[in-house]
Design an enzyme around this catalytic site. Sequence first.
Site, short mmCIF file in Angstrom:
data_model
loop_
_atom_site.label_atom_id
_atom_site.label_comp_id
_atom_site.label_asym_id
_atom_site.label_seq_id
_atom_site.Cartn_x
_atom_site.Cartn_y
_atom_site.Cartn_z
N HIS A 105 -46.69 80.42 28.46
CA HIS A 105 -47.32 81.49 27.97
C HIS A 105 -48.55 80.90 27.58
O HIS A 105 -48.00 81.02 26.28
CB HIS A 105 -46.03 82.50 27.90
CG HIS A 105 -45.28 82.62 29.20
ND1 HIS A 105 -44.12 83.08 28.20
CD2 HIS A 105 -45.07 83.38 30.24
CE1 HIS A 105 -43.41 83.54 29.31
NE2 HIS A 105 -44.23 83.66 30.73
N GLU A 162 -49.12 83.04 23.16
CA GLU A 162 -47.39 82.39 22.31
C GLU A 162 -47.92 81.10 21.96
O GLU A 162 -47.54 80.07 22.12
CB GLU A 162 -46.40 82.10 23.42
CG GLU A 162 -45.79 83.48 23.76
CD GLU A 162 -44.47 83.53 24.68
OE1 GLU A 162 -44.09 82.46 24.71
OE2 GLU A 162 -44.24 84.32 25.80
N HIS A 200 -41.29 78.50 23.01
CA HIS A 200 -42.30 79.95 23.01
C HIS A 200 -42.02 80.84 21.94
O HIS A 200 -41.25 80.46 20.85
CB HIS A 200 -41.46 80.55 24.45
CG HIS A 200 -41.09 80.49 25.67
ND1 HIS A 200 -41.25 80.68 27.05
CD2 HIS A 200 -40.34 79.41 26.56
CE1 HIS A 200 -42.07 80.37 27.63
NE2 HIS A 200 -40.91 79.22 27.77
N GLU A 232 -37.04 80.18 20.34
CA GLU A 232 -38.12 80.99 20.78
C GLU A 232 -37.88 81.46 19.51
O GLU A 232 -37.51 81.26 18.27
CB GLU A 232 -37.16 82.36 21.16
CG GLU A 232 -36.80 83.11 22.83
CD GLU A 232 -38.71 82.58 23.69
OE1 GLU A 232 -39.64 83.06 23.11
OE2 GLU A 232 -38.08 83.11 24.17
#
Length: 452
Positions: free
Chosen positions: A43, A46, A139, A209
Amino acid sequence: MRRRCLCQTLGGNTVELVTITDFDATPDQMSRRRGVVLTARVHPGESNASWIMQGIISFLTSDNNVAVFLRESLVFKIVPMLNPDGVIHGNYRCSLAGVDLNRRWARPSKKTNPSIYHTKQMIRKLAETREVFAFVDIHGHSRKKNAFMYGVENKLHRLQECVLPRLLAQNAQIFAFEDCSYVVPKSKETTARVVAARELGIGSSYTLEASFCGANFGKYKDTHFSTRHYAQLGEAFCKTLCDLIDPGKVQSVWNELQAVARRDQGDEDEGSDWENDGDKAEVSNASAGKKKDNSKKKKAKDSKRDRKDAKKLSRGSKGVRSKAKESARLGSKVGGVMGEASEDSIPGATSRSRRMGSSRSARATAGPGCSLPKPTADYHPSLAEGFSETGSGRRGLRESLVSQGSRRVGKVQRGSCHNGTIGSSNVKIKSRDRDRWPEPLTGSGRSWGYLY
Protein backbone atom coordinates in the site's frame (compact mmCIF):
# COMPACT_ATOMS: atom_id res chain seq x y z
CA MET A 1 23.61 -8.75 0.29
CA ARG A 2 22.62 -9.20 -3.33
CA ARG A 3 20.10 -7.22 -5.36
CA ARG A 4 18.37 -8.20 -8.54
CA CYS A 5 15.28 -7.23 -10.52
CA LEU A 6 12.29 -9.37 -9.65
CA CYS A 7 10.02 -7.95 -12.37
CA GLN A 8 8.84 -4.80 -14.13
CA THR A 9 5.62 -3.03 -13.16
CA LEU A 10 2.89 -1.64 -15.42
CA GLY A 11 4.61 1.73 -15.25
CA GLY A 12 7.99 0.29 -16.26
CA ASN A 13 9.47 0.53 -12.76
CA THR A 14 11.67 -2.14 -11.20
CA VAL A 15 10.56 -4.35 -8.31
CA GLU A 16 13.75 -5.26 -6.52
CA LEU A 17 14.53 -8.51 -4.69
CA VAL A 18 17.18 -8.37 -1.95
CA THR A 19 18.86 -11.55 -0.68
CA ILE A 20 20.74 -11.41 2.62
CA THR A 21 22.77 -14.33 3.95
CA ASP A 22 26.37 -15.49 4.38
CA PHE A 23 27.43 -16.25 0.82
CA ASP A 24 30.85 -17.59 1.90
CA ALA A 25 29.30 -20.80 3.21
CA THR A 26 29.67 -24.13 1.45
CA PRO A 27 26.83 -25.45 -0.74
CA ASP A 28 26.02 -28.04 1.94
CA GLN A 29 25.72 -25.35 4.61
CA MET A 30 23.59 -23.20 2.35
CA SER A 31 21.17 -26.05 1.67
CA ARG A 32 20.54 -26.53 5.41
CA ARG A 33 19.54 -22.92 6.01
CA ARG A 34 15.89 -22.07 6.34
CA GLY A 35 14.29 -19.22 4.47
CA VAL A 36 12.52 -16.05 5.64
CA VAL A 37 10.47 -13.88 3.25
CA LEU A 38 9.77 -10.21 4.05
CA THR A 39 7.68 -7.79 1.97
CA ALA A 40 6.56 -4.18 2.42
CA ARG A 41 4.86 -1.19 0.85
CA VAL A 42 2.11 -3.02 -1.00
CA HIS A 43 0.00 0.00 0.00
CA PRO A 44 1.86 3.10 -1.21
CA GLY A 45 0.52 5.44 1.47
CA GLU A 46 1.88 3.37 4.36
CA SER A 47 5.31 4.98 4.43
CA ASN A 48 6.06 3.79 7.97
CA ALA A 49 6.38 0.26 6.53
CA SER A 50 9.44 1.44 4.58
CA TRP A 51 11.04 2.78 7.74
CA ILE A 52 10.53 -0.58 9.48
CA MET A 53 12.04 -2.34 6.47
CA GLN A 54 14.95 0.10 6.53
CA GLY A 55 15.62 -0.86 10.14
CA ILE A 56 15.54 -4.58 9.26
CA ILE A 57 17.94 -4.29 6.30
CA SER A 58 20.34 -2.01 8.17
CA PHE A 59 20.49 -4.39 11.14
CA LEU A 60 20.90 -7.57 9.05
CA THR A 61 23.81 -6.07 7.11
CA SER A 62 25.56 -4.75 10.23
CA ASP A 63 28.40 -6.29 12.25
CA ASN A 64 26.16 -7.00 15.23
CA ASN A 65 26.67 -10.51 16.64
CA VAL A 66 22.96 -11.25 16.33
CA ALA A 67 23.03 -10.12 12.69
CA VAL A 68 26.03 -12.33 11.95
CA PHE A 69 24.30 -15.31 13.54
CA LEU A 70 21.14 -14.69 11.48
CA ARG A 71 23.13 -14.47 8.24
CA GLU A 72 24.81 -17.77 9.04
CA SER A 73 21.54 -19.49 9.95
CA LEU A 74 18.94 -18.09 7.56
CA VAL A 75 18.43 -16.92 3.99
CA PHE A 76 16.43 -13.69 3.79
CA LYS A 77 14.42 -12.90 0.65
CA ILE A 78 13.21 -9.29 0.89
CA VAL A 79 10.96 -7.28 -1.44
CA PRO A 80 11.21 -3.77 0.01
CA MET A 81 8.54 -2.21 -2.23
CA LEU A 82 5.79 -4.27 -3.85
CA ASN A 83 4.00 -1.28 -5.38
CA PRO A 84 6.56 1.24 -6.69
CA ASP A 85 4.07 2.58 -9.26
CA GLY A 86 1.67 3.64 -6.52
CA VAL A 87 4.49 5.29 -4.54
CA ILE A 88 5.78 7.24 -7.54
CA HIS A 89 2.34 8.40 -8.70
CA GLY A 90 1.11 9.28 -5.23
CA ASN A 91 -1.55 6.58 -4.77
CA TYR A 92 -2.60 5.73 -1.26
CA ARG A 93 -3.71 2.10 -1.53
CA CYS A 94 -4.01 0.87 -5.12
CA SER A 95 -1.75 0.17 -8.09
CA LEU A 96 -1.87 1.75 -11.54
CA ALA A 97 -4.51 -0.83 -12.44
CA GLY A 98 -6.72 0.64 -9.70
CA VAL A 99 -6.76 -2.49 -7.52
CA ASP A 100 -5.61 -3.33 -4.00
CA LEU A 101 -2.65 -5.63 -4.57
CA ASN A 102 -3.05 -7.15 -1.12
CA ARG A 103 -6.32 -8.70 -2.33
CA ARG A 104 -4.74 -10.39 -5.36
CA TRP A 105 -2.56 -13.04 -3.74
CA ALA A 106 -4.93 -15.95 -4.37
CA ARG A 107 -4.94 -15.60 -8.19
CA PRO A 108 -2.56 -12.82 -9.23
CA SER A 109 -2.43 -11.78 -12.87
CA LYS A 110 0.98 -11.84 -14.49
CA LYS A 111 -0.07 -8.93 -16.70
CA THR A 112 -1.88 -6.58 -14.29
CA ASN A 113 -0.35 -7.68 -10.93
CA PRO A 114 3.24 -8.57 -11.89
CA SER A 115 4.82 -7.82 -8.51
CA ILE A 116 2.44 -10.11 -6.63
CA TYR A 117 2.64 -12.82 -9.29
CA HIS A 118 6.45 -12.96 -9.35
CA THR A 119 6.76 -12.69 -5.55
CA LYS A 120 4.48 -15.69 -5.17
CA GLN A 121 6.49 -17.64 -7.75
CA MET A 122 9.71 -16.70 -5.94
CA ILE A 123 8.34 -18.13 -2.67
CA ARG A 124 7.36 -21.36 -4.45
CA LYS A 125 10.87 -21.79 -5.91
CA LEU A 126 12.47 -21.00 -2.55
CA ALA A 127 10.31 -23.67 -0.89
CA GLU A 128 11.62 -26.24 -3.38
CA THR A 129 15.21 -25.86 -2.12
CA ARG A 130 14.74 -25.07 1.58
CA GLU A 131 12.14 -24.77 4.32
CA VAL A 132 10.42 -21.38 4.48
CA PHE A 133 9.51 -21.04 8.12
CA ALA A 134 8.48 -17.36 8.31
CA PHE A 135 6.69 -14.81 6.12
CA VAL A 136 5.97 -11.25 7.24
CA ASP A 137 4.21 -8.52 5.25
CA ILE A 138 4.81 -5.06 6.76
CA HIS A 139 2.05 -2.43 6.84
CA GLY A 140 1.03 0.80 8.52
CA HIS A 141 -2.29 1.21 10.37
CA SER A 142 -4.23 4.47 10.29
CA ARG A 143 -6.77 3.79 13.08
CA LYS A 144 -5.24 1.65 15.81
CA LYS A 145 -2.38 2.56 18.10
CA ASN A 146 0.79 0.60 18.93
CA ALA A 147 2.46 -2.06 16.80
CA PHE A 148 0.82 -5.47 16.55
CA MET A 149 0.42 -8.48 14.30
CA TYR A 150 -2.31 -10.24 12.38
CA GLY A 151 -1.77 -13.98 12.10
CA VAL A 152 -3.56 -17.11 10.92
CA GLU A 153 -4.97 -19.53 13.45
CA ASN A 154 -3.25 -22.92 13.40
CA LYS A 155 -5.93 -25.53 14.12
CA LEU A 156 -3.50 -28.47 14.10
CA HIS A 157 -0.94 -26.97 16.48
CA ARG A 158 -2.85 -24.67 18.78
CA LEU A 159 -1.05 -21.53 20.04
CA GLN A 160 1.80 -21.94 17.53
CA GLU A 161 0.71 -18.72 15.84
CA CYS A 162 1.13 -16.82 19.14
CA VAL A 163 4.82 -17.66 19.70
CA LEU A 164 6.45 -15.08 17.41
CA PRO A 165 4.19 -12.16 18.53
CA ARG A 166 4.87 -13.06 22.16
CA LEU A 167 8.62 -13.02 21.59
CA LEU A 168 8.38 -9.72 19.70
CA ALA A 169 6.46 -8.16 22.59
CA GLN A 170 9.42 -8.98 24.85
CA ASN A 171 11.88 -7.24 22.50
CA ALA A 172 9.91 -4.20 21.25
CA GLN A 173 8.60 -1.56 23.65
CA ILE A 174 5.90 -0.33 21.26
CA PHE A 175 4.56 -3.80 20.37
CA ALA A 176 1.28 -4.81 22.07
CA PHE A 177 0.68 -8.57 22.20
CA GLU A 178 -2.90 -7.99 23.41
CA ASP A 179 -3.76 -6.18 20.15
CA CYS A 180 -2.78 -9.15 17.97
CA SER A 181 -5.48 -11.14 16.20
CA TYR A 182 -5.44 -14.53 14.48
CA VAL A 183 -8.98 -14.69 13.16
CA VAL A 184 -9.32 -14.57 9.37
CA PRO A 185 -12.53 -12.90 8.12
CA LYS A 186 -13.77 -13.83 4.67
CA SER A 187 -12.71 -10.45 3.25
CA LYS A 188 -9.05 -11.19 4.16
CA GLU A 189 -8.77 -14.68 2.67
CA THR A 190 -6.89 -13.37 -0.39
CA THR A 191 -4.31 -11.33 1.55
CA ALA A 192 -0.62 -12.16 1.65
CA ARG A 193 -0.44 -13.74 5.10
CA VAL A 194 -3.48 -15.99 4.57
CA VAL A 195 -2.38 -17.26 1.16
CA ALA A 196 1.16 -17.83 2.44
CA ALA A 197 -0.16 -19.91 5.34
CA ARG A 198 -2.92 -21.89 3.64
CA GLU A 199 -1.67 -22.26 0.07
CA LEU A 200 2.11 -22.03 0.38
CA GLY A 201 2.27 -23.89 3.70
CA ILE A 202 4.29 -21.37 5.73
CA GLY A 203 3.56 -21.96 9.42
CA SER A 204 4.59 -18.55 10.76
CA SER A 205 2.81 -16.12 8.43
CA TYR A 206 1.96 -12.62 9.67
CA THR A 207 1.09 -9.05 8.84
CA LEU A 208 3.14 -6.64 10.95
CA GLU A 209 1.21 -3.42 11.57
CA ALA A 210 2.59 -0.16 12.97
CA SER A 211 0.37 2.76 13.90
CA PHE A 212 0.56 6.11 12.12
CA CYS A 213 -0.13 7.66 15.51
CA GLY A 214 1.66 6.31 18.58
CA ALA A 215 1.38 4.07 21.63
CA ASN A 216 -1.22 3.92 24.39
CA PHE A 217 0.82 1.97 26.95
CA GLY A 218 4.27 1.69 28.47
CA LYS A 219 7.22 4.02 28.14
CA TYR A 220 5.96 5.68 24.94
CA LYS A 221 2.35 6.14 26.03
CA ASP A 222 0.75 9.21 24.39
CA THR A 223 3.92 9.71 22.32
CA HIS A 224 3.79 10.08 18.56
CA PHE A 225 5.95 7.59 16.69
CA SER A 226 8.93 8.88 14.77
CA THR A 227 11.10 7.22 12.12
CA ARG A 228 13.44 6.18 14.91
CA HIS A 229 10.70 4.16 16.60
CA TYR A 230 9.94 2.36 13.36
CA ALA A 231 13.60 1.54 12.74
CA GLN A 232 13.90 0.22 16.31
CA LEU A 233 10.89 -1.99 15.69
CA GLY A 234 12.70 -3.45 12.65
CA GLU A 235 15.77 -4.21 14.78
CA ALA A 236 13.59 -5.81 17.47
CA PHE A 237 12.00 -8.02 14.83
CA CYS A 238 15.42 -9.32 13.76
CA LYS A 239 16.28 -10.15 17.39
CA THR A 240 12.95 -11.93 17.68
CA LEU A 241 13.87 -14.15 14.73
CA CYS A 242 17.05 -15.06 16.58
CA ASP A 243 14.93 -16.09 19.59
CA LEU A 244 12.56 -18.00 17.34
CA ILE A 245 15.30 -20.40 16.24
CA ASP A 246 16.38 -20.94 19.88
CA PRO A 247 14.52 -24.07 21.12
CA GLY A 248 14.92 -23.08 24.77
CA LYS A 249 13.21 -19.69 24.41
CA VAL A 250 10.49 -21.09 22.18
CA GLN A 251 9.70 -23.79 24.77
CA SER A 252 9.59 -21.22 27.55
CA VAL A 253 7.11 -19.04 25.67
CA TRP A 254 5.10 -22.11 24.67
CA ASN A 255 4.73 -23.17 28.31
CA GLU A 256 3.70 -19.65 29.26
CA LEU A 257 1.02 -19.50 26.59
CA GLN A 258 -0.34 -22.91 27.57
CA ALA A 259 -0.54 -21.87 31.24
CA VAL A 260 -2.49 -18.74 30.29
CA ALA A 261 -4.80 -20.78 28.06
CA ARG A 262 -5.49 -23.31 30.85
CA ARG A 263 -6.22 -20.52 33.31
CA ASP A 264 -8.61 -18.84 30.91
CA GLN A 265 -10.31 -22.16 30.15
CA GLY A 266 -10.70 -22.84 33.85
CA ASP A 267 -12.36 -19.47 34.39
CA GLU A 268 -14.83 -20.21 31.60
CA ASP A 269 -15.67 -23.69 32.92
CA GLU A 270 -16.59 -22.44 36.41
CA GLY A 271 -20.28 -22.09 35.72
CA SER A 272 -21.28 -21.32 39.34
CA ASP A 273 -18.31 -19.20 40.44
CA TRP A 274 -18.96 -15.85 38.87
CA GLU A 275 -16.89 -12.89 39.91
CA ASN A 276 -20.05 -10.84 40.35
CA ASP A 277 -23.74 -11.16 39.70
CA GLY A 278 -23.61 -8.34 37.18
CA ASP A 279 -21.56 -10.43 34.74
CA LYS A 280 -23.97 -13.33 35.08
CA ALA A 281 -26.97 -11.09 34.57
CA GLU A 282 -25.33 -9.52 31.54
CA VAL A 283 -24.72 -12.90 29.91
CA SER A 284 -28.26 -14.02 30.78
CA ASN A 285 -29.76 -10.85 29.35
CA ALA A 286 -27.71 -11.23 26.19
CA SER A 287 -28.92 -14.81 25.76
CA ALA A 288 -32.53 -13.80 26.41
CA GLY A 289 -32.24 -10.92 23.96
CA LYS A 290 -30.92 -13.27 21.27
CA LYS A 291 -33.82 -15.69 21.83
CA LYS A 292 -36.28 -12.80 21.72
CA ASP A 293 -34.88 -11.58 18.42
CA ASN A 294 -35.14 -15.07 16.94
CA SER A 295 -38.75 -15.33 18.17
CA LYS A 296 -39.63 -11.98 16.58
CA LYS A 297 -38.12 -13.04 13.27
CA LYS A 298 -40.08 -16.30 13.34
CA LYS A 299 -43.34 -14.51 14.15
CA ALA A 300 -42.78 -12.00 11.37
CA LYS A 301 -42.12 -14.81 8.91
CA ASP A 302 -45.26 -16.68 9.98
CA SER A 303 -47.33 -13.51 9.80
CA LYS A 304 -46.11 -12.80 6.29
CA ARG A 305 -47.00 -16.35 5.20
CA ASP A 306 -50.46 -16.06 6.80
CA ARG A 307 -51.16 -12.78 5.04
CA LYS A 308 -50.14 -14.33 1.76
CA ASP A 309 -52.49 -17.30 2.28
CA ALA A 310 -55.33 -15.04 3.36
CA LYS A 311 -54.91 -12.94 0.23
CA LYS A 312 -55.26 -16.03 -1.94
CA LEU A 313 -58.36 -17.19 -0.07
CA SER A 314 -60.04 -13.80 -0.20
CA ARG A 315 -59.63 -13.46 -3.97
CA GLY A 316 -63.14 -13.35 -5.45
CA SER A 317 -64.87 -14.01 -2.10
CA LYS A 318 -65.24 -10.52 -0.63
CA GLY A 319 -68.48 -10.16 1.28
CA VAL A 320 -69.30 -13.90 1.25
CA ARG A 321 -67.48 -15.25 4.30
CA SER A 322 -70.05 -13.99 6.78
CA LYS A 323 -72.85 -15.67 4.83
CA ALA A 324 -70.87 -18.93 4.67
CA LYS A 325 -70.35 -18.89 8.44
CA GLU A 326 -74.06 -18.23 8.98
CA SER A 327 -74.95 -21.12 6.70
CA ALA A 328 -72.55 -23.37 8.61
CA ARG A 329 -74.35 -22.59 11.89
CA LEU A 330 -77.71 -23.40 10.30
CA GLY A 331 -76.45 -26.45 8.42
CA SER A 332 -78.11 -29.09 10.55
CA LYS A 333 -81.46 -27.27 10.70
CA VAL A 334 -81.67 -26.47 7.02
CA GLY A 335 -80.45 -29.91 6.04
CA GLY A 336 -83.63 -31.51 7.32
CA VAL A 337 -85.81 -29.11 5.33
CA MET A 338 -83.85 -29.38 2.14
CA GLY A 339 -83.40 -33.14 2.10
CA GLU A 340 -80.76 -35.09 0.29
CA ALA A 341 -79.66 -34.28 -3.25
CA SER A 342 -77.40 -36.79 -4.88
CA GLU A 343 -75.22 -35.78 -7.75
CA ASP A 344 -75.61 -39.26 -9.14
CA SER A 345 -79.13 -38.26 -10.22
CA ILE A 346 -77.80 -35.38 -12.30
CA PRO A 347 -76.69 -36.27 -15.81
CA GLY A 348 -72.98 -35.71 -16.46
CA ALA A 349 -71.92 -35.66 -12.82
CA THR A 350 -68.15 -35.72 -12.44
CA SER A 351 -65.82 -37.09 -9.79
CA ARG A 352 -65.05 -33.51 -8.77
CA SER A 353 -68.66 -32.90 -7.82
CA ARG A 354 -68.70 -36.19 -5.92
CA ARG A 355 -65.74 -35.05 -3.92
CA MET A 356 -67.70 -31.99 -2.92
CA GLY A 357 -70.09 -34.29 -1.11
CA SER A 358 -73.86 -34.33 -0.93
CA SER A 359 -74.16 -33.35 2.70
CA ARG A 360 -75.36 -29.80 3.40
CA SER A 361 -73.24 -29.44 6.48
CA ALA A 362 -70.10 -30.68 4.71
CA ARG A 363 -70.45 -28.01 2.03
CA ALA A 364 -71.33 -25.31 4.54
CA THR A 365 -68.25 -25.96 6.64
CA ALA A 366 -65.97 -26.05 3.59
CA GLY A 367 -65.89 -22.24 3.61
CA PRO A 368 -65.04 -19.79 0.88
CA GLY A 369 -61.72 -21.43 0.13
CA CYS A 370 -63.23 -24.55 -1.47
CA SER A 371 -63.22 -25.03 -5.23
CA LEU A 372 -66.51 -25.05 -7.17
CA PRO A 373 -67.59 -28.02 -9.32
CA LYS A 374 -68.38 -27.53 -12.95
CA PRO A 375 -72.07 -26.67 -13.54
CA THR A 376 -74.44 -28.38 -15.99
CA ALA A 377 -76.23 -27.00 -19.01
CA ASP A 378 -79.63 -28.71 -18.38
CA TYR A 379 -81.59 -25.58 -17.52
CA HIS A 380 -81.99 -22.01 -18.56
CA PRO A 381 -81.62 -19.10 -16.13
CA SER A 382 -84.66 -17.77 -14.37
CA LEU A 383 -84.55 -16.01 -11.04
CA ALA A 384 -86.92 -18.09 -8.97
CA GLU A 385 -90.13 -17.54 -7.21
CA GLY A 386 -90.41 -18.76 -3.68
CA PHE A 387 -87.86 -16.44 -2.06
CA SER A 388 -88.90 -15.50 1.43
CA GLU A 389 -88.59 -11.78 2.07
CA THR A 390 -90.03 -11.96 5.56
CA GLY A 391 -88.66 -13.00 8.92
CA SER A 392 -85.14 -12.61 10.14
CA GLY A 393 -83.64 -12.99 6.68
CA ARG A 394 -81.58 -16.07 7.57
CA ARG A 395 -81.55 -18.41 4.59
CA GLY A 396 -80.02 -21.82 4.02
CA LEU A 397 -78.19 -22.57 0.83
CA ARG A 398 -77.65 -25.86 -0.95
CA GLU A 399 -76.08 -26.20 -4.34
CA SER A 400 -75.13 -29.03 -6.63
CA LEU A 401 -73.13 -28.15 -9.70
CA VAL A 402 -71.82 -30.37 -12.45
CA SER A 403 -70.26 -29.84 -15.87
CA GLN A 404 -71.55 -30.74 -19.31
CA GLY A 405 -70.04 -29.36 -22.50
CA SER A 406 -68.69 -25.84 -22.73
CA ARG A 407 -71.78 -23.97 -21.35
CA ARG A 408 -71.90 -23.34 -17.63
CA VAL A 409 -75.24 -23.31 -15.77
CA GLY A 410 -75.87 -23.80 -12.09
CA LYS A 411 -78.86 -25.28 -10.33
CA VAL A 412 -79.55 -23.45 -7.07
CA GLN A 413 -81.86 -24.53 -4.28
CA ARG A 414 -82.84 -22.10 -1.58
CA GLY A 415 -84.82 -22.64 1.57
CA SER A 416 -86.24 -20.28 4.13
CA CYS A 417 -85.83 -21.07 7.79
CA HIS A 418 -88.78 -18.82 8.58
CA ASN A 419 -91.63 -20.63 6.84
CA GLY A 420 -89.99 -23.85 5.68
CA THR A 421 -90.68 -23.22 2.00
CA ILE A 422 -88.16 -24.13 -0.62
CA GLY A 423 -87.52 -22.17 -3.77
CA SER A 424 -85.34 -23.23 -6.65
CA SER A 425 -83.96 -21.54 -9.72
CA ASN A 426 -81.45 -22.11 -12.45
CA VAL A 427 -79.03 -19.35 -13.38
CA LYS A 428 -76.43 -19.18 -16.14
CA ILE A 429 -72.76 -18.80 -15.19
CA LYS A 430 -70.31 -17.20 -17.62
CA SER A 431 -66.94 -18.84 -18.25
CA ARG A 432 -65.04 -16.01 -16.57
CA ASP A 433 -66.83 -16.84 -13.31
CA ARG A 434 -65.60 -20.42 -13.31
CA ASP A 435 -63.24 -20.13 -10.37
CA ARG A 436 -64.99 -17.41 -8.42
CA TRP A 437 -66.88 -17.75 -5.17
CA PRO A 438 -70.55 -16.67 -5.56
CA GLU A 439 -71.28 -12.96 -5.45
CA PRO A 440 -74.55 -11.67 -3.91
CA LEU A 441 -77.45 -10.67 -6.18
CA THR A 442 -79.33 -7.61 -5.01
CA GLY A 443 -82.70 -6.29 -6.04
CA SER A 444 -85.19 -3.78 -4.66
CA GLY A 445 -82.78 -2.80 -1.96
CA ARG A 446 -82.44 -6.24 -0.34
CA SER A 447 -80.39 -9.40 -0.89
CA TRP A 448 -82.09 -12.15 -2.84
CA GLY A 449 -79.45 -14.87 -2.88
CA TYR A 450 -76.18 -15.91 -4.48
CA LEU A 451 -75.29 -16.44 -8.10
CA TYR A 452 -73.28 -19.58 -8.90
